[in-house]
Design an enzyme around this catalytic site. Structure first.
Site, PDB file in Angstrom:
ATOM      1  N   HIS A 349       0.958  -1.175  -0.016  1.00 16.44           N
ATOM      2  CA  HIS A 349      -0.060   0.030   0.101  1.00 16.44           C
ATOM      3  C   HIS A 349       0.832   1.328   0.069  1.00 16.44           C
ATOM      4  O   HIS A 349       0.332   2.534   0.180  1.00 16.44           O
ATOM      5  CB  HIS A 349      -0.846   0.191   1.116  1.00 16.44           C
ATOM      6  CG  HIS A 349      -1.855  -1.022   1.367  1.00 16.44           C
ATOM      7  ND1 HIS A 349      -3.165  -0.793   0.777  1.00 16.44           N
ATOM      8  CD2 HIS A 349      -1.909  -2.480   1.497  1.00 16.44           C
ATOM      9  CE1 HIS A 349      -4.028  -1.892   1.082  1.00 16.44           C
ATOM     10  NE2 HIS A 349      -3.154  -2.847   1.324  1.00 16.44           N
ATOM     11  N   LYS A 537      -8.910  13.450   5.064  1.00 15.55           N
ATOM     12  CA  LYS A 537      -7.792  12.301   4.895  1.00 15.55           C
ATOM     13  C   LYS A 537      -6.990  12.341   6.128  1.00 15.55           C
ATOM     14  O   LYS A 537      -6.875  13.355   6.744  1.00 15.55           O
ATOM     15  CB  LYS A 537      -7.040  12.252   3.616  1.00 15.55           C
ATOM     16  CG  LYS A 537      -6.593  13.591   3.252  1.00 15.55           C
ATOM     17  CD  LYS A 537      -6.029  13.452   1.999  1.00 15.55           C
ATOM     18  CE  LYS A 537      -6.921  13.804   0.667  1.00 15.55           C
ATOM     19  NZ  LYS A 537      -7.111  12.378  -0.096  1.00 15.55           N
ATOM     20  N   ARG A 538      -6.126  11.518   6.388  1.00 15.06           N
ATOM     21  CA  ARG A 538      -5.103  11.599   7.235  1.00 15.06           C
ATOM     22  C   ARG A 538      -4.066  12.807   6.766  1.00 15.06           C
ATOM     23  O   ARG A 538      -3.881  13.221   5.806  1.00 15.06           O
ATOM     24  CB  ARG A 538      -4.411  10.309   7.551  1.00 15.06           C
ATOM     25  CG  ARG A 538      -4.772   9.167   8.280  1.00 15.06           C
ATOM     26  CD  ARG A 538      -5.364   9.727   9.636  1.00 15.06           C
ATOM     27  NE  ARG A 538      -4.378   9.849  10.526  1.00 15.06           N
ATOM     28  CZ  ARG A 538      -3.459   8.901  10.937  1.00 15.06           C
ATOM     29  NH1 ARG A 538      -3.781   7.542  11.157  1.00 15.06           N
ATOM     30  NH2 ARG A 538      -2.426   9.052  11.979  1.00 15.06           N
ATOM     31  N   LYS A 543       0.249  14.708   1.579  1.00 11.42           N
ATOM     32  CA  LYS A 543      -0.953  14.943   1.177  1.00 11.42           C
ATOM     33  C   LYS A 543      -1.355  16.279   0.873  1.00 11.42           C
ATOM     34  O   LYS A 543      -2.554  16.731   0.575  1.00 11.42           O
ATOM     35  CB  LYS A 543      -2.008  14.209   2.129  1.00 11.42           C
ATOM     36  CG  LYS A 543      -1.947  12.672   2.184  1.00 11.42           C
ATOM     37  CD  LYS A 543      -3.046  12.247   3.113  1.00 11.42           C
ATOM     38  CE  LYS A 543      -2.894  10.663   3.592  1.00 11.42           C
ATOM     39  NZ  LYS A 543      -3.364   9.690   2.351  1.00 11.42           N
ATOM     40  N   THR A 647      -8.822   6.444  -1.716  1.00 10.46           N
ATOM     41  CA  THR A 647     -10.262   5.846  -2.021  1.00 10.46           C
ATOM     42  C   THR A 647     -11.252   6.899  -1.544  1.00 10.46           C
ATOM     43  O   THR A 647     -12.471   6.698  -2.054  1.00 10.46           O
ATOM     44  CB  THR A 647     -10.398   4.586  -0.919  1.00 10.46           C
ATOM     45  OG1 THR A 647      -9.805   5.096   0.427  1.00 10.46           O
ATOM     46  CG2 THR A 647      -9.714   3.528  -1.236  1.00 10.46           C
ATOM     47  N   LYS A 651     -15.107   7.612  -3.357  1.00 16.17           N
ATOM     48  CA  LYS A 651     -16.299   7.988  -2.681  1.00 16.17           C
ATOM     49  C   LYS A 651     -17.030   9.294  -3.011  1.00 16.17           C
ATOM     50  O   LYS A 651     -18.161   9.508  -3.112  1.00 16.17           O
ATOM     51  CB  LYS A 651     -16.059   8.135  -1.031  1.00 16.17           C
ATOM     52  CG  LYS A 651     -15.587   6.941  -0.386  1.00 16.17           C
ATOM     53  CD  LYS A 651     -15.031   6.929   0.927  1.00 16.17           C
ATOM     54  CE  LYS A 651     -14.421   5.504   1.184  1.00 16.17           C
ATOM     55  NZ  LYS A 651     -13.508   5.782   2.278  1.00 16.17           N
TER      56      LYS A 651
HETATM   57  C1  26Q Z   1       3.614   0.328  10.292  1.00 16.31           C
HETATM   58  C2  26Q Z   1       4.523  -0.087  11.337  1.00 16.31           C
HETATM   59  C3  26Q Z   1       4.386   0.576  12.634  1.00 16.31           C
HETATM   60  C4  26Q Z   1       3.143   1.420  12.796  1.00 16.31           C
HETATM   61  C5  26Q Z   1       2.534   1.576  11.955  1.00 16.31           C
HETATM   62  C6  26Q Z   1       2.426   1.210  10.486  1.00 16.31           C
HETATM   63  C7  26Q Z   1       1.583   1.456   9.606  1.00 16.31           C
HETATM   64  C8  26Q Z   1      -0.082   1.712   9.868  1.00 16.31           C
HETATM   65  C9  26Q Z   1      -0.800   1.761   8.844  1.00 16.31           C
HETATM   66  C10 26Q Z   1       2.104   1.584   8.234  1.00 16.31           C
HETATM   67  C11 26Q Z   1       0.937   1.993   7.411  1.00 16.31           C
HETATM   68  C12 26Q Z   1      -0.456   2.241   7.837  1.00 16.31           C
HETATM   69  C13 26Q Z   1      -1.548   2.426   6.688  1.00 16.31           C
HETATM   70  C14 26Q Z   1      -1.339   2.873   5.444  1.00 16.31           C
HETATM   71  C15 26Q Z   1      -2.299   3.153   4.633  1.00 16.31           C
HETATM   72  O1  26Q Z   1      -3.422   3.402   4.975  1.00 16.31           O
HETATM   73  N1  26Q Z   1      -2.146   3.395   3.063  1.00 16.31           N
HETATM   74  C16 26Q Z   1      -3.088   3.714   2.391  1.00 16.31           C
HETATM   75  O2  26Q Z   1      -3.832   2.567   1.653  1.00 16.31           O
HETATM   76  C17 26Q Z   1      -5.002   2.937   1.101  1.00 16.31           C
HETATM   77  C18 26Q Z   1      -5.721   1.731   0.655  1.00 16.31           C
HETATM   78  O3  26Q Z   1      -4.791   1.069  -0.300  1.00 16.31           O
HETATM   79  C19 26Q Z   1      -4.342   3.925  -0.209  1.00 16.31           C
HETATM   80  O4  26Q Z   1      -5.509   4.180  -0.870  1.00 16.31           O
HETATM   81  C20 26Q Z   1      -3.422   4.908   0.237  1.00 16.31           C
HETATM   82  O5  26Q Z   1      -3.091   5.790  -0.915  1.00 16.31           O
HETATM   83  C21 26Q Z   1      -2.524   4.563   1.185  1.00 16.31           C
HETATM   84  O6  26Q Z   1      -1.707   5.496   1.606  1.00 16.31           O
END
Ligand code: 26Q
Length: 803
Positions: A349, A537-538, A543, A647, A651
């Protein structure tokens, strides 16, 4: 069992009886929360037969287990009522009883078991696989605290715990009989007997009991009920009191205590590793137990099970599977590896290299001693294979090996140990294949594939936008609910004035609903006839919420200093929603900046008829259900190449918003579908960004000197322009922009200003705008997760649908 949901009358009776019997009170004395619980309980009972039957039918079928650290489910009640096909009956019964179904739905707290995109994607997937009758089940952690609640205090983000489990969680079923002990720490002893048979002993392990809670995932009117399994950490009976009971309890409770509020960054914390192993290991062991009971062997495991991993967070299922096959089943390594590799599929991702997970050996080895030695062996054999092909000192060996410089590279392990690796939008996959993971793609030419993300139209339109549902019913009928490509039928109506008018009314109604909520919660009044320009979004630098904020300052400056501008500027409301990771200092500053701008702009009588800014507090799934349908303009303005897919963009599009964005992630595919006239694209593309980065030639200071608008804004950040903050408040933002500007905010700024001006002008041609809006909905069918899931199934999973 009689079906109490057959009609409103029978449901009314059953509901009143349920309430009175559960709480020993008269119906008229019950409160909305009790009513909510009674409804949930009845519905869960109602679907229990379908749940049981689905499990039975699926038992010997090939199934997918979707492992994800996050499932951002939001509220489940409305979705469950609609998918079970009983929403209308319940609504009618409640009306007869003088109850408001909306109020009761609102009693459910969001299941906020996710950070953002990745977690919400998993939730949309679950809805679609159930609708498509695909046997796919989720595995995750039952976090006692979900993603934090956000308050804005004096313009700053403050985090509060989200105690979503403090009350009863009506949908779950605890399954004590399926609990599994998971070993941590201790050491490994290997014994080889005279016949050469290896036995592995894990001595002095600290056991934690993983207990599963199952949540039903109801398919859309098809009698299918899949399962989302949430694992909780509890004290184990195998605890041998090595370290003091109190410490043991305290530490193990932490494992399923909370969701890490961090996305995109690798924190490298041991607790996170414990979480990852707990649910990966428990999930795999439960599946294997079931498999062995049915077949008595694991030789056919890869015919019956796919373990799909949502990013690298559950990658430990690869060495865990190897451990079970080799240590417990006494299988030859080669054979075990063959099976493992054919069981696992991996979705990536992200391309931000700082987000690729790496675990230091010094953390992983003591915590998971056997998993470590297995990973080492996987790496040793893989390196031999690479050296045989490329030579001992080849760069391919260095690049692809799993363990290097004291770190275990989880993405490399996931690629080597899986049969499929996919990206989440075409551009993202192209970048993975052509740049970031090129060496791997050359080595495994058929492993990489694209699966463009999607969203479930059932939640994001059917549930959230009643006016649009009604327009669709009157134009193209209801076929789009089962097959979203049918939305294209709307194209026949783009020039139809009466449909344009209804689209206009739909937007107005949705904007009024959002304005009402914002006014109620934050006291900011928005004009529903202004352009609703939304970025939710986050909060991340890539972003570029900051670019949006700086542009608002620019608009304000223009309106203020150049009254003539007011004559051709359509009033504009900028709406933000975003949570920043609690430790992400810069992101939190951007929140403060947006709120400071809002404070100034909203209170200036010269301009506040034209310009409003609001930062909504605690943006979450439930909030999104009001926000998505209410946008005119959808802000998708990431630095090209940085957003894997996005995403939210989908929406908004489905609900008829026009995208203003860069050619990044899935925006590229949106643009291809709607055509250049129906989207506003600006800024550098991914190639330009990549080559500008590579050239090291970018100097943001030049832009500051050359562009008087940019200069004015950057100076205003620190020159007292904002009255209620000290001058140094935004010093870091200014410095960052002038000295680094890593995400090219200033570089793309001019082009963004022009794009915004173009959108404002476009909006004023009502009929043309409405036409574009209709086209956006019409072309959005591709972005249903029903399509995404069909593609996963066709290319990766190969499941048979449940009859
Ligand atoms: C990893 C290690 C330690 C702590 C946290 C994490 C961690 C947690 C969550 C790393 C990444 C995430 C989440 C990533 C994320 O939400 N990515 C998004 O995924 C979406 C679905 O595919 C995409 O639409 C977005 O572009 C992408 O940023």
């Amino acid at each position: 069992m009689t079906n109490i949901f057959t009609n409103a009358k029978t449901f009314e009776q059953a509901f009143v009886t349920q309430l009175e019997n559960t709480y020993a009170i008269d119906f008229k004395d019950s409160n909305a929360y009790q009513q909510y619980l009674a409804l949930g309980t009845l519905l869960k009972e109602h679907i229990s037969t379908d749940w049981k039957n689905t499990n039975k039918i699926e038992a010997d079928k090939r199934q997918v287990y979707y492992f994800s650290m996050e499932f951002l489910m939001g509220r489940m009640i409305t979705n469950n009522l609609m998918n079970a096909g009983v929403y209308d009956v319940v609504k009618e019964a409640f009306t007869n009883l003088g109850l408001d179904i909306n109020e009761i739905e609102h009693k459910e707290t969001d299941a906020g078991l996710g950070n953002g995109g990745l977690g919400r994607l998993a939730a949309c997937f679950m809805d679609s696989v159930a609708a498509l009758a695909l046997p796919v089940h989720g595995n995750c952690i039952r976090y006692r605290y979900g993603f934090f609640k956000q308050k804005i205090e004096n313009g700053y983000q403050v985090e509060y715990p989200d105690r979503w489990l403090k009350d009863i969680h009506v949908w779950e079923v605890r399954r004590d009989e399926e609990a599994i002990d998971i070993p941590f720490y201790g050491h490994i002893e290997l014994h080889v007997d005279e016949k050469g048979k290896l036995t592995v002993y894990h001595k002095n392990a600290e056991y934690v009991k993983a207990v599963p809670y199952d949540v039903p995932i109801i398919g859309y009117k098809n009698e299918v009920v899949n399962t989302l399994r949430l694992w909780s950490a509890e004290p184990s009976d195998r605890y041998e009191n090595q370290g003091g009971t109190f410490e043991y309890h305290k530490k193990l409770r932490q494992i399923s205590e909370m969701l890490y509020p961090n996305d995109e960054t690798d924190e490298g914390k041991i607790l996170r590793l414990k979480q990852q192993y707990l649910f990966s290991s428990a999930g795999v062991n439960a599946i294997i137990r079931k498999h062995k009971k049915l077949y008595g062997t694991l030789e056919n495991l890869s015919e019956k099970a796919v373990f799909h991993i949502n990013d690298t967070h559950p990658t430990l299922i690869i060495p865990e599977l190897m451990r079970i096959l080799v240590d417990e089943e006494n299988m030859e390594w080669e054979k075990a590896w063959e099976i493992t590799r054919h069981c696992v599929a991996y979705t990536n991702h992200t391309i931000l290299s700082e987000a690729l997970e790496k675990w230091p050996i010094r953390l992983l080895q003591p915590l998971l001693p056997r998993i470590y030695t297995i990973t080492e062996e996987i790496n040793r054999r893989f390196e031999l294979e690479l050296k045989a092909k490329f030579g001992d000192y080849a760069k391919q060996v260095e690049e692809m090996c799993i363990i290097k410089n004291g770190m275990i590279h989880m993405a490399n392990l996931a690629i080597v140990g899986s049969f499929s690796v996919n990206g989440v939008a075409q551009l993202h996959t192209d970048i993975l294949k052509g740049i970031e993971m090129k060496t791997f793609n050359d080595y495994y030419p058929n492993k990489f594939n694209n699966k463009t993300n999607g969203i479930t139209h059932r939640r994001w339109v059917l549930q959230s936008n009643p006016e649009l549902v009604s327009i669709l019913k009157d134009t193209i009928g209801e076929g789009w609910i089962k097959d979203t490509t049918k939305l294209e039928g709307l194209l026949k109506f783009v020039d139809d004035k009466s449909i344009q008018k209804r689209y206009d009314e739909m937007k107005l109604a949705r904007k009024q609903a959002l304005a009402k909520k914002i006014f109620k919660e934050q006291g900011v009044e928005l004009d529903p006839t202004s352009i609703f320009d939304i970025q939710v979004k986050r909060l991340h630098e890539y972003k570029r919420q900051l670019m949006n904020a700086l542009h608002i300052m620019h608009i304000y400056n223009e309106l203020k200093t150049n009254p003539e501008v007011r004559n051709h500027f359509h009033p504009h409301s900028f709406i933000f929603g975003a949570k920043a990771a609690p430790t992400y200092y810069f992101a939190k500053k951007v929140i403060k900046l947006i709120n400071t701008i809002a404070d100034k702009v909203n209170n200036d009588p010269d301009t506040n008829k034209f310009l409003k800014v609001v930062f909504v507090e605690d943006y979450n799934v439930t909030y999104a259900e009001t926000i998505m349908p209410a946008a005119d303009l959808s802000e998708q303005i990431s630095t090209a190449s940085k957003e894997a897919s996005g995403t939210g963009n989908m929406k908004f599009m489905m609900n008829g918003a026009i995208t203003i964005g860069t050619l990044d992630g899935a925006n590229v595919e949106i643009a291809e579908l709607v055509g250049n006239d129906n989207i506003v694209i600006f800024g550098m593309n991914a190639e330009e960004v990549t080559s500008l980065m590579a050239s090291h030639s970018y100097n943001p200071y030049d832009l500051y000197e050359k562009d008087p608008h940019i200069k004015r804004i950057l100076d205003q950040l620190t020159n007292g322009f904002f009255d209620n903050v000290p001058n140094h408040e935004f010093e870091e933002i200014r410095r960052n922009l002038l000295e680094r500007d890593t995400y090219f905010v200033l570089k793309d700024f001019r082009s963004y200003v022009m794009a915004q001006a173009k959108a404002n002008k476009m909006y004023q041609n009502r009929s043309e705008w409405l036409k574009k809006s209709i086209i956006n909905t019409a072309k959005s069918g591709f972005f249903s997760t029903d399509r995404t899931m069909e593609e996963y199934n066709r290319d990766i999973w190969h499941l048979e649908k449940i009859k």
